[in-house]
Design a protein around this motif. Sequence first.
Motif, PDB file in Angstrom:
ATOM      1  N   MET A  45       0.831  -1.212   0.000  1.00 46.81           N
ATOM      2  CA  MET A  45       0.000   0.000   0.000  1.00 46.81           C
ATOM      3  C   MET A  45       0.863   1.259   0.000  1.00 46.81           C
ATOM      4  O   MET A  45       0.497   2.271  -0.589  1.00 46.81           O
ATOM      5  CB  MET A  45      -0.948   0.003   1.205  1.00 46.81           C
ATOM      6  N   SER A  46       2.014   1.172   0.646  1.00 47.16           N
ATOM      7  CA  SER A  46       2.924   2.321   0.674  1.00 47.16           C
ATOM      8  C   SER A  46       3.406   2.661  -0.738  1.00 47.16           C
ATOM      9  O   SER A  46       3.447   3.828  -1.137  1.00 47.16           O
ATOM     10  CB  SER A  46       4.093   1.997   1.614  1.00 47.16           C
ATOM     11  N   VAL A  47       3.751   1.624  -1.510  1.00 48.67           N
ATOM     12  CA  VAL A  47       4.175   1.854  -2.904  1.00 48.67           C
ATOM     13  C   VAL A  47       3.015   2.461  -3.698  1.00 48.67           C
ATOM     14  O   VAL A  47       3.187   3.433  -4.443  1.00 48.67           O
ATOM     15  CB  VAL A  47       4.659   0.532  -3.564  1.00 48.67           C
ATOM     16  N   ILE A  48       1.810   1.914  -3.504  1.00 46.24           N
ATOM     17  CA  ILE A  48       0.639   2.429  -4.237  1.00 46.24           C
ATOM     18  C   ILE A  48       0.396   3.903  -3.891  1.00 46.24           C
ATOM     19  O   ILE A  48       0.132   4.734  -4.768  1.00 46.24           O
ATOM     20  CB  ILE A  48      -0.619   1.574  -3.925  1.00 46.24           C
ATOM     21  N   HIS A  49       0.546   4.263  -2.616  1.00 41.62           N
ATOM     22  CA  HIS A  49       0.306   5.657  -2.215  1.00 41.62           C
ATOM     23  C   HIS A  49       1.327   6.604  -2.815  1.00 41.62           C
ATOM     24  O   HIS A  49       0.975   7.686  -3.288  1.00 41.62           O
ATOM     25  CB  HIS A  49       0.288   5.772  -0.677  1.00 41.62           C
ATOM     26  N   VAL A  50       2.591   6.201  -2.820  1.00 41.07           N
ATOM     27  CA  VAL A  50       3.623   7.075  -3.399  1.00 41.07           C
ATOM     28  C   VAL A  50       3.367   7.275  -4.896  1.00 41.07           C
ATOM     29  O   VAL A  50       3.424   8.393  -5.412  1.00 41.07           O
ATOM     30  CB  VAL A  50       5.044   6.496  -3.155  1.00 41.07           C
ATOM     31  N   VAL A  51       3.048   6.172  -5.597  1.00 43.30           N
ATOM     32  CA  VAL A  51       2.761   6.276  -7.037  1.00 43.30           C
ATOM     33  C   VAL A  51       1.514   7.144  -7.255  1.00 43.30           C
ATOM     34  O   VAL A  51       1.475   7.994  -8.147  1.00 43.30           O
ATOM     35  CB  VAL A  51       2.557   4.855  -7.638  1.00 43.30           C
ATOM     36  N   GLY A  52       0.505   6.958  -6.396  1.00 41.10           N
ATOM     37  CA  GLY A  52      -0.763   7.676  -6.536  1.00 41.10           C
ATOM     38  C   GLY A  52      -0.658   9.174  -6.293  1.00 41.10           C
ATOM     39  O   GLY A  52      -1.562   9.929  -6.668  1.00 41.10           O
ATOM     40  N   GLU A  53       0.448   9.619  -5.698  1.00 45.55           N
ATOM     41  CA  GLU A  53       0.631  11.074  -5.499  1.00 45.55           C
ATOM     42  C   GLU A  53       0.860  11.791  -6.823  1.00 45.55           C
ATOM     43  O   GLU A  53       0.725  13.002  -6.918  1.00 45.55           O
ATOM     44  CB  GLU A  53       1.831  11.324  -4.564  1.00 45.55           C
ATOM     45  N   GLN A  54       1.213  11.029  -7.866  1.00 43.00           N
ATOM     46  CA  GLN A  54       1.548  11.650  -9.154  1.00 43.00           C
ATOM     47  C   GLN A  54       0.393  11.624 -10.160  1.00 43.00           C
ATOM     48  O   GLN A  54       0.559  12.038 -11.299  1.00 43.00           O
ATOM     49  CB  GLN A  54       2.767  10.944  -9.781  1.00 43.00           C
ATOM     50  N   GLY A  55      -0.743  11.087  -9.776  1.00 40.34           N
ATOM     51  CA  GLY A  55      -1.866  11.065 -10.719  1.00 40.34           C
ATOM     52  C   GLY A  55      -3.001  10.214 -10.191  1.00 40.34           C
ATOM     53  O   GLY A  55      -2.853   9.503  -9.195  1.00 40.34           O
ATOM     54  N   ILE A  57      -5.250   7.133 -10.014  1.00 36.29           N
ATOM     55  CA  ILE A  57      -5.086   5.709 -10.336  1.00 36.29           C
ATOM     56  C   ILE A  57      -6.394   5.141 -10.886  1.00 36.29           C
ATOM     57  O   ILE A  57      -7.435   5.199 -10.226  1.00 36.29           O
ATOM     58  CB  ILE A  57      -4.640   4.905  -9.088  1.00 36.29           C
ATOM     59  N   GLU A  58      -6.329   4.597 -12.140  1.00 35.69           N
ATOM     60  CA  GLU A  58      -7.527   4.015 -12.758  1.00 35.69           C
ATOM     61  C   GLU A  58      -7.627   2.518 -12.505  1.00 35.69           C
ATOM     62  O   GLU A  58      -8.714   1.952 -12.410  1.00 35.69           O
ATOM     63  CB  GLU A  58      -7.513   4.260 -14.269  1.00 35.69           C
ATOM     64  N   SER A  59      -6.474   1.853 -12.470  1.00 31.43           N
ATOM     65  CA  SER A  59      -6.470   0.404 -12.244  1.00 31.43           C
ATOM     66  C   SER A  59      -5.098   0.001 -11.712  1.00 31.43           C
ATOM     67  O   SER A  59      -4.117   0.722 -11.888  1.00 31.43           O
ATOM     68  CB  SER A  59      -6.760  -0.350 -13.548  1.00 31.43           C
ATOM     69  N   ASN A  96     -10.456   1.747  -4.089  1.00 26.59           N
ATOM     70  CA  ASN A  96     -11.536   1.107  -4.832  1.00 26.59           C
ATOM     71  C   ASN A  96     -11.359   1.263  -6.343  1.00 26.59           C
ATOM     72  O   ASN A  96     -12.042   2.048  -6.991  1.00 26.59           O
ATOM     73  CB  ASN A  96     -12.884   1.681  -4.368  1.00 26.59           C
ATOM     74  N   VAL A  97     -10.409   0.506  -6.901  1.00 29.53           N
ATOM     75  CA  VAL A  97     -10.203   0.458  -8.359  1.00 29.53           C
ATOM     76  C   VAL A  97     -10.049  -1.016  -8.746  1.00 29.53           C
ATOM     77  O   VAL A  97      -9.801  -1.855  -7.881  1.00 29.53           O
ATOM     78  CB  VAL A  97      -8.929   1.250  -8.789  1.00 29.53           C
ATOM     79  N   PRO A  98     -10.195  -1.354 -10.038  1.00 28.72           N
ATOM     80  CA  PRO A  98      -9.977  -2.749 -10.445  1.00 28.72           C
ATOM     81  C   PRO A  98      -8.545  -3.202 -10.129  1.00 28.72           C
ATOM     82  O   PRO A  98      -7.588  -2.460 -10.380  1.00 28.72           O
ATOM     83  CB  PRO A  98     -10.213  -2.719 -11.961  1.00 28.72           C
ATOM     84  N   VAL A  99      -8.416  -4.391  -9.542  1.00 27.85           N
ATOM     85  CA  VAL A  99      -7.099  -4.950  -9.207  1.00 27.85           C
ATOM     86  C   VAL A  99      -7.025  -6.365  -9.790  1.00 27.85           C
ATOM     87  O   VAL A  99      -7.970  -7.140  -9.649  1.00 27.85           O
ATOM     88  CB  VAL A  99      -6.894  -5.030  -7.671  1.00 27.85           C
ATOM     89  N   ALA A 100      -5.931  -6.677 -10.468  1.00 26.50           N
ATOM     90  CA  ALA A 100      -5.761  -8.032 -11.021  1.00 26.50           C
ATOM     91  C   ALA A 100      -4.331  -8.496 -10.800  1.00 26.50           C
ATOM     92  O   ALA A 100      -3.417  -7.683 -10.627  1.00 26.50           O
ATOM     93  CB  ALA A 100      -6.094  -8.041 -12.506  1.00 26.50           C
ATOM     94  N   ILE A 101      -4.143  -9.819 -10.817  1.00 26.67           N
ATOM     95  CA  ILE A 101      -2.824 -10.413 -10.573  1.00 26.67           C
ATOM     96  C   ILE A 101      -2.468 -11.352 -11.716  1.00 26.67           C
ATOM     97  O   ILE A 101      -3.337 -12.058 -12.236  1.00 26.67           O
ATOM     98  CB  ILE A 101      -2.844 -11.226  -9.250  1.00 26.67           C
TER      99      ILE A 101
END
Length: 298
Positions: A45-55, A57-59, A96-101
């Motif tokens: 989640m920490s990585v997702i938050h740092v990335v999400g600061e720049q735009g 997140i759609e998926s 709350n966005v689409p997540v896939a693995i």
Amino acid sequence: MIVGLDIGGTKIEGVGLDSNNYQTVVKHREPTDKSSYQAFLNSVMSVIHVVGEQGNIESIGIGCCGSVGNDGLMQGANVTVLNGQDFIGDIQRQINVPVAIANDADCLALSEFKDGAAKEASNSCVAVIIGTGCGSGVIINNGLVTGLNKLGGELGHNPLPNFSPDKDGAPVECYCGSMNCAESFVSGTGFARTFSDKYFVADSKQIMALHAQGDKRAIDHLDLYCDQLARTLACVVNFVDPEVIVLGGGMSNIDTIYPLVQQKLSQYTFTKSVQTQIVKNVHGDSSGVRGAAFLHSL
Ligand SMILES: [Zn+2]
């Protein structure tokens, strides 16, 4: 922005790509905290938050070994705290966005099909990772093939075609329990093992250093390796007949294998003059994160 995460045993890498032109907007990596599932989830989640600061997140796509079982829980992951957990659900409860693995070979296939070595292919491509192990990702009719048993692309655990002890060495049992799996020969590990069994203990780099000096043993061994890889890939051609086969993983960086494998391929296919091109990946180590980001956009 579409986001891809590549989760490995030592690091979690995240990338945010512009969803229109696929240019990289942001990249961030953190060490993988495997001390507990909660700690692991926090680092993701920490990585997702740092990335999400720049735009926005759609998926989110995640490249990770292991898969989601029919019960929705993770299975077979080498980051073992993940197994038995509702990993996708736990991320979606926080964002709350689409997540896939998907696994690393699927991500390589997606990345190269979308805008890499197979971008000219109209609807099919197979990517094969020849690294520590051997796995593959299959795209047919613009869709990733995962399969009923989640075994789509487990090329490395088919037996090596035309196995012969005279040519290929003593029979070998794979960790999966089967004999003479292709992975035991065409992975980087297999390349070094078969050389070490025949001559003396050496790793792939040492064998290729000897090859560069014109050592006959190393030259013969690379030729045998390319023959084994051609036999393995001929099965892919006979069965799926993709437009392009893209190679990834450590062994794919040896440029001399391409003409050799290409030349040997037609000896083992049903049609003796195949058009299928075997090519090196374009995105290298970035394929994992890029392919993961594309999981929602085929
Ligand atoms: Zn096996």
